[in-house]
Design a protein around this motif. Structure first.
Motif, PDB file in Angstrom:
ATOM      1  N   GLU A  33     -38.410  -2.028   4.892  1.00 21.42           N
ATOM      2  CA  GLU A  33     -37.289  -1.846   5.797  1.00 21.42           C
ATOM      3  C   GLU A  33     -37.681  -2.313   7.195  1.00 21.42           C
ATOM      4  OE1 GLU A  33     -35.694   2.347   5.332  1.00 21.42           O
ATOM      5  OE2 GLU A  33     -37.596   2.480   4.229  1.00 21.42           O
ATOM      6  N   GLN A  34     -36.751  -2.881   7.909  1.00 15.74           N
ATOM      7  CA  GLN A  34     -36.942  -3.174   9.331  1.00 15.74           C
ATOM      8  C   GLN A  34     -36.305  -2.026  10.101  1.00 15.74           C
ATOM      9  OE1 GLN A  34     -34.382  -5.904  11.600  1.00 15.74           O
ATOM     10  NE2 GLN A  34     -36.177  -7.204  11.896  1.00 15.74           N
ATOM     11  N   ILE A  35     -37.131  -1.232  10.797  1.00 14.07           N
ATOM     12  CA  ILE A  35     -36.572  -0.062  11.475  1.00 14.07           C
ATOM     13  C   ILE A  35     -36.135  -0.369  12.903  1.00 14.07           C
ATOM     14  CG2 ILE A  35     -37.886   1.533  10.037  1.00 14.07           C
ATOM     15  CD1 ILE A  35     -39.718   2.004  12.442  1.00 14.07           C
ATOM     16  N   THR A  36     -36.674  -1.439  13.494  1.00 12.73           N
ATOM     17  CA  THR A  36     -36.244  -1.838  14.834  1.00 12.73           C
ATOM     18  C   THR A  36     -36.767  -3.238  15.130  1.00 12.73           C
ATOM     19  OG1 THR A  36     -36.247  -1.220  17.198  1.00 12.73           O
ATOM     20  CG2 THR A  36     -38.265  -0.780  15.962  1.00 12.73           C
ATOM     21  N   THR A  37     -36.099  -3.924  16.035  1.00 10.34           N
ATOM     22  CA  THR A  37     -36.503  -5.275  16.411  1.00 10.34           C
ATOM     23  C   THR A  37     -36.096  -5.524  17.870  1.00 10.34           C
ATOM     24  OG1 THR A  37     -36.400  -7.615  15.777  1.00 10.34           O
ATOM     25  CG2 THR A  37     -34.361  -6.365  15.616  1.00 10.34           C
ATOM     26  N   LEU A  93     -42.689   8.002  15.948  1.00 11.36           N
ATOM     27  CA  LEU A  93     -43.690   6.946  16.033  1.00 11.36           C
ATOM     28  C   LEU A  93     -43.705   6.398  17.446  1.00 11.36           C
ATOM     29  CD1 LEU A  93     -45.500   4.924  14.158  1.00 11.36           C
ATOM     30  CD2 LEU A  93     -43.560   3.369  14.472  1.00 11.36           C
ATOM     31  N   LEU A  94     -44.880   6.228  17.995  1.00 12.80           N
ATOM     32  CA  LEU A  94     -45.049   5.516  19.264  1.00 12.80           C
ATOM     33  C   LEU A  94     -45.702   4.174  18.978  1.00 12.80           C
ATOM     34  CD1 LEU A  94     -46.365   8.321  21.670  1.00 12.80           C
ATOM     35  CD2 LEU A  94     -44.006   7.574  21.310  1.00 12.80           C
ATOM     36  N   PHE A  95     -45.286   3.144  19.701  1.00 14.77           N
ATOM     37  CA  PHE A  95     -45.921   1.830  19.576  1.00 14.77           C
ATOM     38  C   PHE A  95     -45.772   1.072  20.881  1.00 14.77           C
ATOM     39  CE2 PHE A  95     -41.554   1.361  18.189  1.00 14.77           C
ATOM     40  CZ  PHE A  95     -41.133   0.162  18.718  1.00 14.77           C
ATOM     41  N   TYR A 103     -46.058   2.252   8.474  1.00 14.55           N
ATOM     42  CA  TYR A 103     -45.375   1.604   9.595  1.00 14.55           C
ATOM     43  C   TYR A 103     -46.166   0.366  10.001  1.00 14.55           C
ATOM     44  CZ  TYR A 103     -42.244   5.580  10.396  1.00 14.55           C
ATOM     45  OH  TYR A 103     -41.273   6.544  10.274  1.00 14.55           O
ATOM     46  N   MET A 104     -45.472  -0.774  10.115  1.00 18.68           N
ATOM     47  CA  MET A 104     -46.133  -2.050  10.375  1.00 18.68           C
ATOM     48  C   MET A 104     -45.556  -2.702  11.635  1.00 18.68           C
ATOM     49  SD  MET A 104     -45.986  -3.169   6.340  1.00 18.68           S
ATOM     50  CE  MET A 104     -44.378  -2.352   6.114  1.00 18.68           C
ATOM     51  N   VAL A 147     -40.676  -3.738  13.972  1.00 13.33           N
ATOM     52  CA  VAL A 147     -41.477  -2.747  13.253  1.00 13.33           C
ATOM     53  C   VAL A 147     -40.836  -2.557  11.881  1.00 13.33           C
ATOM     54  CG1 VAL A 147     -42.346  -0.392  13.181  1.00 13.33           C
ATOM     55  CG2 VAL A 147     -42.181  -1.583  15.372  1.00 13.33           C
ATOM     56  N   TYR A 148     -41.654  -2.640  10.846  1.00 11.17           N
ATOM     57  CA  TYR A 148     -41.199  -2.482   9.469  1.00 11.17           C
ATOM     58  C   TYR A 148     -41.826  -1.219   8.883  1.00 11.17           C
ATOM     59  CZ  TYR A 148     -39.718  -7.317  10.029  1.00 11.17           C
ATOM     60  OH  TYR A 148     -39.106  -8.454  10.481  1.00 11.17           O
ATOM     61  N   ALA A 149     -41.229  -0.737   7.774  1.00  9.15           N
ATOM     62  CA  ALA A 149     -41.754   0.460   7.118  1.00  9.15           C
ATOM     63  C   ALA A 149     -41.625   0.318   5.609  1.00  9.15           C
ATOM     64  CB  ALA A 149     -41.013   1.699   7.597  1.00  9.15           C
TER      65      ALA A 149
END
Length: 367
Positions: free
Chosen positions: A64-68, A85-87, A349-350, A356-358
């Motif tokens: 899944e793509q959770i944000t872009t 999640l923090l990134f 989480y990637m 960010v993908y999951a």
């Protein structure tokens, strides 16, 4: 097909609005990329390279793509107490927050001194590598105050703290390459003061020591589940990027028996990685940007092309504790770093370039 693309794009923009990113302003956003998850189960993006990996794949789980919409997503760290999640979004100089319950994505910290690697310590606090401007390692206390853990060694400024891990004895280990001071993209160009690009250890007493001094631009690092081994990426290794394995002494400090565990070959790019409870290494992967020795004819021009195709390299490689390739998770962008999270610690989480993908897996993070 065009209608489907427009519909996906509309859903993507709606996701931004719901997550609060739209309020950040266009200048803060990078290109957002539509993503269509695979409809088939099992997800064909999860490539099994060794049958032993099959037990870690969830048949009905897909990427899944959770944000872009970021310029260079890095340093993910999961906080189970808050379910978020923090990134880092390094070129935009901020740390982002993804709320697992609501799906909202907001700015956790602006003007973050080009933060790169993040981790959660054993008390649930954020520790961060600020790899430009301040060139320091910090801890964010529960009340929001920031404590400086390290900013110099032997009277000279650190290079550019990059990735970080916290051991069970509360010692903090981090890498100190040059990336944050090499140019103007991930910070500001700065003067190198350390003779070496070290791996450092901050003891529970606050004492800073150089644990490894002979790696060229060390990057990601992690301990085995029993903490008897330390793994470190050498970004500028010879001839290729590699992961080195070290035995950790009974004192929890001394290192010995340096062994090359994984060689990324002349096309692959190792960056950040994490270890699961079984000791497998889940590694961010992609093209290292190396060029072929001879140009190819492209549209009448002689062009030096990349070794290998990024579309075949971008994703996550999984290796056994012995360094045997087990699986490849194909992503549409290069994965820089990753972590395990979710309520059951089985959601991978990637952090991957702009997004960010999951992926839910039958593996659990070692920490």
């Amino acid at each position: 097909m065009q209608d489907q693309f427009i519909a996906r794009r509309r859903r993507l923009l709606q996701t931004f609005a719901a997550g609060g990113l739209a309020s950040l302003g266009g200048s803060a956003l990078a290109q957002a990329f539509p993503f269509a998850p695979n409809q088939r189960y099992p997800d064909p993006a999860v490539l099994i390279l060794d049958p032993s990996f099959a037990k870690y794949r969830i048949y009905s789980s897909s990427v899944e793509q959770i944000t872009t919409g970021f310029r260079w997503a890095e340093g993910p760290a999961y906080f189970p107490e808050g379910g978020y999640l923090l990134f880092s979004d390094i070129p935009n100089n901020r740390i982002m927050k993804f709320d697992e319950k609501t799906g909202a994505v907001t700015v956790f910290r602006a003007n973050a001194n080009y933060a790169n690697g993040n981790a959660r310590d054993r008390q649930g606090r954020l520790v961060t590598c600020e790899h430009s401007v301040t060139r320091r390692v910090t801890r964010t206390e529960k009340d929001g105050k920031i404590t400086v853990l390290a900013d110099s060694f032997e009277g000279k400024r650190l290079n550019a703290p990059n990735d970080i891990v916290v051991k069970s004895d509360d010692s903090v280990w981090f890498t100190d390459p040059l990336f944050g001071i090499n140019g103007e993209w991930e910070g500001f160009r700065g003067q190198r003061e350390q003779a070496n690009t070290n791996v450092f250890r901050i003891g529970a007493d606050g004492k800073l020591t150089a644990a490894i001094t002979d790696l060229v631009n060390p990057n990601g690092l992690a301990f085995s589940p029993d903490e008897k081994k330390l793994y470190v990426v050498e970004w500028k290794g010879t001839p290729n990027r590699s992961i080195w394995s070290y035995d950790v002494g009974a004192d929890g400090v001394s290192l010995s028996n340096k062994t090359k565990l994984i060689d990324a070959a002349d096309q692959g790019a190792l960056d950040g990685f994490r270890v699961d409870r079984d000791g497998n290494l889940w590694c961010g992967w992609g093209s290292n940007g190396a060029l072929n020795a001879e140009p190819a004819d492209v549209g009448g021009r002689k062009v030096f092309q990349l070794k290998g195709k990024p579309e075949d390299l971008d994703g996550v490689m999984v290796f056994s504790p012995q360094g045997k390739p087990l699986a490849f998770i194909r992503l549409p962008e290069r994965c820089a770093n990753l972590c395990f999270g979710g309520p059951k610690n089985n959601r991978l989480y990637m952090a991957s370039s702009h997004s960010v993908y999951a992926l839910y897996v039958e593996a659990h993070g070692a920490v």
